[in-house]
Structure formats: C-alpha cells, structure tokens
Design an enzyme around this catalytic site. Sequence first.
Site, PDB file in Angstrom:
ATOM      1  N   CYS A  77       0.789  -1.114  -0.080  1.00 37.98           N
ATOM      2  CA  CYS A  77      -0.004   0.248  -0.059  1.00 37.98           C
ATOM      3  C   CYS A  77       0.759   1.454   0.032  1.00 37.98           C
ATOM      4  O   CYS A  77       1.631   1.656   0.928  1.00 37.98           O
ATOM      5  CB  CYS A  77      -0.964  -0.132   1.347  1.00 37.98           C
ATOM      6  SG  CYS A  77      -1.643   1.475   1.843  1.00 37.98           S
TER       7      CYS A  77
ATOM      8  N   CYS B 207       0.102   3.827   2.904  1.00 31.29           N
ATOM      9  CA  CYS B 207       0.723   3.284   3.913  1.00 31.29           C
ATOM     10  C   CYS B 207       2.092   3.356   4.224  1.00 31.29           C
ATOM     11  O   CYS B 207       2.600   3.771   5.340  1.00 31.29           O
ATOM     12  CB  CYS B 207       0.370   1.544   4.194  1.00 31.29           C
ATOM     13  SG  CYS B 207      -1.485   1.232   3.983  1.00 31.29           S
TER      14      CYS B 207
END
Length: 112
Positions: A37, A40
């Site tokens: 991600c 993230c």
Amino acid sequence: MNLNKRNKMALEITDSSFQEVLKSDKPVLVDFWAVWCGPCRTLGPIIEEVANDFEGKAVVGKVDVDNNQEISMQYGIRNIPTVLIFKGGEVVDKIVGVAPKEVIAEKLSAHL
C-alpha cells in the site's frame, strides 16, 4: 508481550497479541497497513514519529492487514491506511487515509 516496553518505534500488533491493546491502561493508536500500500508507506514514518513523541503516554502500534485478517475483519477495516485509537478497550477515534502528523497527534492527545 508488554505494551509499555518499546524500542522507540511502533509495536507490531498481531491477531494473537491484540488483546493487549484492549487491556492497555493507556490510549492505543493502531495503524492498519500493508506492505503493498503506497499511502501506507507514506504514513509509516509519521506513525513512527508519533510513537516517539508519545513514548510513555500512549502506545502506538501497527497491524499488517495481510497477516492479521481476523482483527482487520473484526474492526471492519476496508480501506488502508486506517488508524484506530482505542481507550479502555473501545474505539474512540478513527482516521482513514494519510493524515498529517499534527492531526494524528491532536486526536491521540485528546484521549490522554
């Protein structure tokens, strides 16, 4: 696992250790994330800074959603990154997506 002893970085929280979050006498910030991600990875260093800033006052941890699907499903994590703040075993705040450090710190401070 002792949530009060950390090495100045966010704890790795797993399905099996999550009960410690619910039992903590301090507020606990949990970052739900995944290796693949991009957002993230942007949020990761911010979470580490928050962990340092709140050392001794709050617990900061991370849950890899790919490796800990049980807890991710239990809390309805559909988008990552998602940050949940727990106090007394209950979710008291939530941030979905990347947020500036100041916003995260302010939300966590509100529960100290």
